[in-house]
Design a protein around this motif. Structure first.
Motif, PDB file in Angstrom:
ATOM      1  N   UNK A   1     -13.861  29.321  -7.071  1.00  0.00           N
ATOM      2  CA  UNK A   1     -14.894  28.492  -7.471  1.00  0.00           C
ATOM      3  C   UNK A   1     -15.230  27.709  -5.995  1.00  0.00           C
ATOM      4  N   UNK A   2     -16.445  27.272  -5.959  1.00  0.00           N
ATOM      5  CA  UNK A   2     -16.765  26.510  -4.696  1.00  0.00           C
ATOM      6  C   UNK A   2     -17.632  25.257  -5.296  1.00  0.00           C
ATOM      7  N   UNK A   3     -17.046  24.216  -4.776  1.00  0.00           N
ATOM      8  CA  UNK A   3     -17.529  22.748  -5.241  1.00  0.00           C
ATOM      9  C   UNK A   3     -18.162  22.082  -4.110  1.00  0.00           C
ATOM     10  N   UNK A   4     -19.257  21.519  -4.347  1.00  0.00           N
ATOM     11  CA  UNK A   4     -19.925  20.932  -3.281  1.00  0.00           C
ATOM     12  C   UNK A   4     -19.385  19.451  -2.722  1.00  0.00           C
TER      13      UNK A   4
ATOM     14  N   UNK B   1     -11.133  12.798 -16.599  1.00  0.00           N
ATOM     15  CA  UNK B   1     -10.157  13.120 -15.314  1.00  0.00           C
ATOM     16  C   UNK B   1      -8.973  13.729 -15.796  1.00  0.00           C
ATOM     17  N   UNK B   2      -8.888  13.427 -16.848  1.00  0.00           N
ATOM     18  CA  UNK B   2      -7.559  14.222 -17.507  1.00  0.00           C
ATOM     19  C   UNK B   2      -7.607  15.688 -17.771  1.00  0.00           C
ATOM     20  N   UNK B   3      -8.819  15.837 -18.549  1.00  0.00           N
ATOM     21  CA  UNK B   3      -9.167  17.166 -18.816  1.00  0.00           C
ATOM     22  C   UNK B   3      -9.521  18.026 -17.587  1.00  0.00           C
ATOM     23  N   UNK B   4     -10.351  17.501 -16.583  1.00  0.00           N
ATOM     24  CA  UNK B   4     -10.515  18.092 -15.373  1.00  0.00           C
ATOM     25  C   UNK B   4      -9.380  18.730 -14.607  1.00  0.00           C
ATOM     26  N   UNK B   5      -8.088  17.497 -14.371  1.00  0.00           N
ATOM     27  CA  UNK B   5      -7.283  17.780 -13.828  1.00  0.00           C
ATOM     28  C   UNK B   5      -6.371  19.092 -14.502  1.00  0.00           C
ATOM     29  N   UNK B   6      -6.210  19.098 -15.979  1.00  0.00           N
ATOM     30  CA  UNK B   6      -5.538  20.047 -16.591  1.00  0.00           C
ATOM     31  C   UNK B   6      -6.156  21.294 -16.300  1.00  0.00           C
ATOM     32  N   UNK B   7      -7.545  21.331 -16.325  1.00  0.00           N
ATOM     33  CA  UNK B   7      -8.309  22.708 -16.191  1.00  0.00           C
ATOM     34  C   UNK B   7      -7.642  23.324 -14.636  1.00  0.00           C
ATOM     35  N   UNK B   8      -7.822  22.210 -13.852  1.00  0.00           N
ATOM     36  CA  UNK B   8      -7.946  22.851 -12.212  1.00  0.00           C
ATOM     37  C   UNK B   8      -6.391  23.365 -12.270  1.00  0.00           C
ATOM     38  N   UNK B   9      -5.318  22.778 -12.600  1.00  0.00           N
ATOM     39  CA  UNK B   9      -3.959  23.265 -12.768  1.00  0.00           C
ATOM     40  C   UNK B   9      -4.143  24.568 -13.384  1.00  0.00           C
ATOM     41  N   UNK B  10      -4.792  24.792 -14.362  1.00  0.00           N
ATOM     42  CA  UNK B  10      -4.584  26.013 -15.016  1.00  0.00           C
ATOM     43  C   UNK B  10      -5.238  27.003 -14.429  1.00  0.00           C
ATOM     44  N   UNK B  11      -6.354  26.756 -13.677  1.00  0.00           N
ATOM     45  CA  UNK B  11      -6.825  27.822 -12.995  1.00  0.00           C
ATOM     46  C   UNK B  11      -6.413  28.053 -11.645  1.00  0.00           C
TER      47      UNK B  11
ATOM     48  N   UNK C   1      -5.425  25.422  -8.096  1.00  0.00           N
ATOM     49  CA  UNK C   1      -6.315  24.646  -7.228  1.00  0.00           C
ATOM     50  C   UNK C   1      -6.347  25.275  -5.971  1.00  0.00           C
ATOM     51  N   UNK C   2      -5.611  26.261  -5.676  1.00  0.00           N
ATOM     52  CA  UNK C   2      -5.485  27.026  -4.293  1.00  0.00           C
ATOM     53  C   UNK C   2      -7.150  28.084  -4.298  1.00  0.00           C
ATOM     54  N   UNK C   3      -7.448  28.226  -5.310  1.00  0.00           N
ATOM     55  CA  UNK C   3      -8.821  29.134  -5.405  1.00  0.00           C
ATOM     56  C   UNK C   3      -9.945  28.122  -5.576  1.00  0.00           C
ATOM     57  N   UNK C   4      -9.953  26.981  -5.524  1.00  0.00           N
ATOM     58  CA  UNK C   4     -10.966  25.841  -5.620  1.00  0.00           C
ATOM     59  C   UNK C   4     -11.340  25.329  -3.954  1.00  0.00           C
ATOM     60  N   UNK C   5     -12.451  25.475  -3.517  1.00  0.00           N
ATOM     61  CA  UNK C   5     -12.730  25.303  -2.250  1.00  0.00           C
ATOM     62  C   UNK C   5     -13.756  24.097  -2.285  1.00  0.00           C
TER      63      UNK C   5
END
Length: 385
Positions: free
Chosen positions: A28-31, A104-114, A116-120
């Protein structure tokens, strides 16, 4: 497949989780340099919750959700109860409780599940092209992306949508401004287990319970687009916009923290049907940007995620065939809900004074079934029914 997702919002993250479960390699790439939620909270109706349940996140999302057992409309000026009823019949019919949740809680939960090392972060895509059965994207910092499939989850201002359609479509101002945030639950504001909405003059003030003993609140006011946004003036503006409104609304104005309150000019985009081009596909707000008036924006992104992942998994005639099946399955439902939200927006925010006043009178006669049928009609038809 090597899959690149542009955008680390709820839609992009949910899509990434689903695709990884089917064995794809996903990045995942985030601006933005730091992921911040757009808005304080979100109404996760039962169809959105079911999508997360399908991904094995049942316990995680339940922990984030508020206990919303009842629904009520209150006359904002007099404080009189217009209607109040239990949501239990709705929950029993659709088979899942809805959860208002902190973004914020939902987004953090989803990032942990996906993962974070694969989110740039800090990767703003500026160019996109295809050749030799691959997609190539370039970011503003010089990063080059190569993928078998690129998914645009890059929101209402989507560059990916521009590539798919060959043009950048204009957003349509819906006619109102929304302020939202979080406050501690208090009986001075509303019943703790209830979605409470104060209405009058084409305006709304709403409170929904989320986890950790908090209310998600929002104010809606019909206003011209492009007015000055000055946090220091929020409370003074609310006192002006809601002058003469009942005590709980005044209590809420006193309780909010202007520095953590979000202001959004509400827009949508005219529905269109093309969701992919060759090896590039769009989803969520990039594909069907909607107003929040029926609470289905995030839920529809999650439905996109599930159906796109399943289409890629179960169809074997090639990538383009799978994307076409995703497109043709999702565009009719999602576009119908965009238009349904637009219609509700116009009624709620007094585009026609007579129509809105008639709605207020109907609320005073409402016992629950009519409103619940409307909500249920938004929930059913999801890919997990």
């Amino acid at each position: 497949m090597e899959i690149a997702i542009i955008g680390a919002g709820m839609g992009g993250l949910t899509t990434g989780i689903a695709l990884k479960k089917f064995g794809h390699t996903v990045t995942i790439y985030e601006q933005t340099e730091k992921i911040l939620p757009v808005g304080a909270a979100i109404s996760l109706w039962s169809n959105g919750v079911k999508c997360l349940n399908y991904l094995g996140l049942t316990d995680q999302v339940a922990k984030l959700g508020g206990q919303m057992d009842n629904l009520a409309y209150i006359d904002g000026l007099t404080g009189d109860k217009m209607t109040q009823f239990s949501l239990l019949p709705l929950i029993e019919e659709v088979g899942q409780r809805p959860y208002p949740v902190s973004r914020a809680d939902l987004q953090n939960m989803l990032m942990d599940e996906f993962g974070r090392e694969n989110i740039h972060l800090g990767k703003k895509m500026i160019a996109l092209e295809e050749h030799d059965e691959h997609v190539y994207a370039k970011c503003a910092d010089g990063t080059e992306i190569k993928a078998d499939l690129l998914i645009g989850a890059d929101g209402t201002h989507s560059l990916t949508r521009q590539y798919v359609l060959g043009e950048q479509v204009e957003r349509r101002y819906a006619g109102y401004v929304n302020w939202n945030g979080l406050v501690d639950i208090s009986e001075d504001l509303a019943q703790a287990d209830q979605w409470t909405t104060f209405v009058g003059e084409g305006k709304r003030v709403s409170l929904m319970p989320v986890a950790d003993h908090r209310f998600y609140f929002f104010f809606d006011v019909p206003l011209p687009v492009g007015l000055e946004n000055d946090r220091a003036q929020y409370k003074a503006l609310f006192k002006e916009y809601f002058k003469g409104w009942c005590k709980p609304v005044q209590n809420l104005i006193d309780a909010i923290d202007a520095q953590t309150t979000n202001r959004v000019e509400i827009h949508d985009i005219e529905p269109f049907t093309q969701f992919y081009k060759s090896r590039v596909v769009i989803m969520g707000d990039a594909a069907h940007s909607t107003t929040p008036d029926i609470g289905q924006g995030g839920c529809q992104a999650m439905e996109d995620a599930i159906y796109l992942a399943r289409a890629l998994q179960i169809n074997t005639l090639g990538l383009e065939d799978s994307l076409k099946r995703y497109q043709n399955k999702r565009n009719e439902r999602a576009n119908e809900l965009v238009l349904r939200a637009r219609k509700r927006c116009d009624v709620t925010h007094m585009k026609d004074e007579a129509v809105t006043k008639e709605w207020y009178e109907d609320l005073r006669k409402e016992q629950g079934p009519h409103i619940m049928r409307g909500i249920i009609s938004n929930i059913v038809g999801n890919p997990l029914d």
